[in-house]
Design an enzyme around this catalytic site. Structure first.
Site, short mmCIF file in Angstrom:
data_model
loop_
_atom_site.label_atom_id
_atom_site.label_comp_id
_atom_site.label_asym_id
_atom_site.label_seq_id
_atom_site.Cartn_x
_atom_site.Cartn_y
_atom_site.Cartn_z
N VAL A 91 3.69 4.77 -17.77
CA VAL A 91 3.61 5.23 -19.15
C VAL A 91 3.06 4.13 -20.07
O VAL A 91 2.35 4.42 -21.05
CB VAL A 91 4.98 5.76 -19.64
N ALA B 70 0.86 -1.19 0.00
CA ALA B 70 0.00 0.00 0.00
C ALA B 70 0.89 1.24 0.00
O ALA B 70 1.83 1.34 0.79
CB ALA B 70 -0.89 -0.01 1.25
N ALA B 71 0.60 2.16 -0.90
CA ALA B 71 1.41 3.39 -1.00
C ALA B 71 0.69 4.39 -1.88
O ALA B 71 -0.21 4.01 -2.65
CB ALA B 71 2.77 3.06 -1.63
N TYR C 176 8.30 11.53 -1.97
CA TYR C 176 8.04 10.11 -2.22
C TYR C 176 9.32 9.29 -2.05
O TYR C 176 9.35 8.29 -1.33
CB TYR C 176 7.50 9.95 -3.65
N SER D 101 11.32 1.77 -4.11
CA SER D 101 11.29 2.19 -5.52
C SER D 101 12.67 2.60 -6.01
O SER D 101 13.52 3.06 -5.22
CB SER D 101 10.34 3.40 -5.62
N ARG E 164 9.28 16.58 -17.85
CA ARG E 164 8.75 16.77 -16.50
C ARG E 164 9.86 17.19 -15.54
O ARG E 164 10.97 16.65 -15.60
CB ARG E 164 8.17 15.46 -15.99
N GLU E 165 9.48 18.07 -14.65
CA GLU E 165 10.43 18.57 -13.66
C GLU E 165 10.89 17.43 -12.74
O GLU E 165 10.08 16.59 -12.33
CB GLU E 165 9.73 19.65 -12.83
N ARG F 217 14.37 3.83 -19.25
CA ARG F 217 13.82 3.17 -18.07
C ARG F 217 14.10 1.66 -18.17
O ARG F 217 14.35 1.14 -19.26
CB ARG F 217 12.28 3.36 -18.01
C1 UD2 Z 1 8.48 5.70 -11.90
C2 UD2 Z 1 7.38 5.31 -10.95
C3 UD2 Z 1 7.28 6.31 -9.83
C4 UD2 Z 1 8.62 6.47 -9.15
C5 UD2 Z 1 9.66 6.85 -10.22
C6 UD2 Z 1 11.04 6.92 -9.60
C7 UD2 Z 1 5.66 4.18 -12.25
C8 UD2 Z 1 4.31 4.29 -12.81
N1 UD2 Z 1 6.12 5.29 -11.64
O1 UD2 Z 1 8.20 6.92 -12.53
O2 UD2 Z 1 6.32 5.85 -8.87
O3 UD2 Z 1 8.96 5.30 -8.47
O4 UD2 Z 1 9.71 5.84 -11.23
O5 UD2 Z 1 11.97 7.42 -10.50
O6 UD2 Z 1 6.32 3.15 -12.28
N2 UD2 Z 1 5.74 9.84 -19.89
C9 UD2 Z 1 5.32 10.48 -21.03
N3 UD2 Z 1 3.97 10.63 -21.22
C10 UD2 Z 1 3.05 10.16 -20.34
C11 UD2 Z 1 3.49 9.51 -19.16
C12 UD2 Z 1 4.87 9.37 -18.97
O7 UD2 Z 1 6.13 10.94 -21.86
O8 UD2 Z 1 1.85 10.33 -20.57
C13 UD2 Z 1 7.20 9.69 -19.66
C14 UD2 Z 1 7.63 10.25 -18.33
O9 UD2 Z 1 7.88 11.63 -18.45
C15 UD2 Z 1 8.88 9.42 -18.05
C16 UD2 Z 1 8.58 8.06 -18.71
O10 UD2 Z 1 7.50 8.30 -19.61
O11 UD2 Z 1 10.01 9.97 -18.65
C17 UD2 Z 1 8.15 7.00 -17.70
O12 UD2 Z 1 7.13 7.59 -16.91
P1 UD2 Z 1 6.36 6.79 -15.74
O13 UD2 Z 1 5.45 7.75 -15.09
O14 UD2 Z 1 5.79 5.53 -16.27
O15 UD2 Z 1 7.53 6.33 -14.78
P2 UD2 Z 1 8.66 7.15 -14.02
O16 UD2 Z 1 9.94 6.44 -14.30
O17 UD2 Z 1 8.59 8.60 -14.26
#
Ligand code: UD2
Length: 315
Positions: free
Chosen positions: A189, A76-77, A145, A121, A271-272, A213
């Site tokens: 994503v 849970a988180a 987080y 994470s 994203r920032e 990733r």
């Molecule tokens: C992941 C984890 C987050 C945290 C983070 C730590 C998931 C869902 N999220 O975030 O909880 O642990 O890692 O670093 O696993 N993107 C797009 N368009 C979209 C959505 C995402 O371009 O509509 C890009 C986003 O900017 C990023 C990449 O896709 O560069 C992956 O995004 P994400 O939200 O799936 O995962 P992340 O690595 O940001």
């Protein structure tokens, strides 16, 4: 054998619950359904489910006394970096205080457990340049987080050492697969890409798409959790990942091939606070017998087929 899964109706939790049931484990779930959905759990009828918030301390204590689980999986988180920046106090109460309170109760009440597994994470590594990340790599948690995840890891490990509780922490990288909820812009994503490809929606690409990733299919995550459950390992941290670095651009191309359609893309600024590159060293997990069974292509194909089937059964 009895297991408690907090967040058991969520994306990863529900896969874990189904696996535990298939292994003959008696499963108890606590979930407040903030992101989860009971329909995610295939074996619903065979599971004891409490719709409750893990922050309800009295409830959780009573539950531990009554259910007496051997294994506790704390999933849970509030799993969103952005959310933790918007409302740090509230996410802290879930991501850290609720876990801490449970550890403290286990200690005080001297409840015997076989394993307490906390899910952390890759966020803890932040943007430091060393790659791939090993569990011993430097950390640089940048958001509330990530700070909560890292600090809670330390509590979990210290409670393990100091009070002889068999505790383990896992660091999830980018998990994908069926059941992931695409409804928020901060959803995984691949769940968003699936939704866009399936429903011909416009996908917003943040940045140049060169960010990388380590995408891991949820079934491999469950394999890893099960190996850790069965092993004698404790007071340890494990990366859970595939071990491959993939750019967003290449995964989009691959998914377009799998889905047989072209994605409509709108490019927006990055994203920032984003991590530019992320990939794990999974050697420690491999020593427990783990092999990433799902290549990205196989995982995407399976995920896509599943969404097509559920779409067909709805129509
Ligand atoms: C992941 C984890 C987050 C945290 C983070 C730590 C998931 C869902 N999220 O975030 O909880 O642990 O890692 O670093 O696993 N993107 C797009 N368009 C979209 C959505 C995402 O371009 O509509 C890009 C986003 O900017 C990023 C990449 O896709 O560069 C992956 O995004 P994400 O939200 O799936 O995962 P992340 O690595 O940001």
């Amino acid at each position: 054998m009895k297991a408690l899964v907090t967040g058991g109706a969520g994306f990863i939790g529900s896969h874990l619950v189904d696996h535990l049931v298939s292994q003959g484990v008696n499963v108890v779930v606590v979930d407040n359904l903030s992101m989860g959905d009971l329909h995610n759990i295939k074996h619903q009828g065979e599971v004891t489910i409490y719709i409750e918030d893990v922050r309800n301390e009295k409830f959780m204590q009573q539950l531990l006394q009554e259910e007496r689980p051997d294994y506790i999986y704390f999933l849970a988180a509030v799993a969103s970096v952005a959310d933790s920046i918007e409302r740090p106090a509230e996410t802290h109460s879930v991501n850290q205080t609720a876990v801490f309170n449970m550890l403290e109760y286990l200690r005080k009440a001297e409840l015997p457990i076989k394993k307490f597994l906390f899910t952390s994470s890759a966020a803890v590594y932040g943007n430091l340049p060393e790659l791939p990340k090993t569990e011993g790599s430097r950390v640089d948690p940048l958001s509330p987080y990530a700070i909560d995840k890292y600090a809670t890891e330390r509590f979990v490990l210290a409670y393990g050492d100091l009070y002889d509780l068999p505790t383990v922490c896992v660091r999830f990288f980018n998990v994908y697969g069926p059941g992931q909820n695409p409804s928020s812009p901060y959803s995984g994503v691949l769940s968003i890409l699936t939704d866009c490809l399936q429903n011909n929606k416009l996908f917003t690409l943040y940045g140049d798409g060169k960010q990388t990733r380590d995408f891991v299919y949820v079934e491999d995550v469950i394999q890893a959790l099960w190996l850790i459950t069965k092993s004698k390992t404790s007071h340890e941290v494990f990366n859970i990942a595939n071990g491959n670095e993939t750019s967003l651009n290449s995964i989009i191309k691959m998914y377009e091939m799998v889905a047989g359609s072209k994605l409509k893309i709108k490019v927006s600024h990055g994203r920032e606070g984003e991590v530019k590159r992320s990939v794990a060293n999974i050697g420690k997990l491999v020593k427990l017998g783990y092999t990433a069974k799902w290549s990205l292509e196989a995982g995407l194909s399976k995920y896509w087929e599943g969404t097509q089937q559920s779409e067909a059964s709805r129509n």
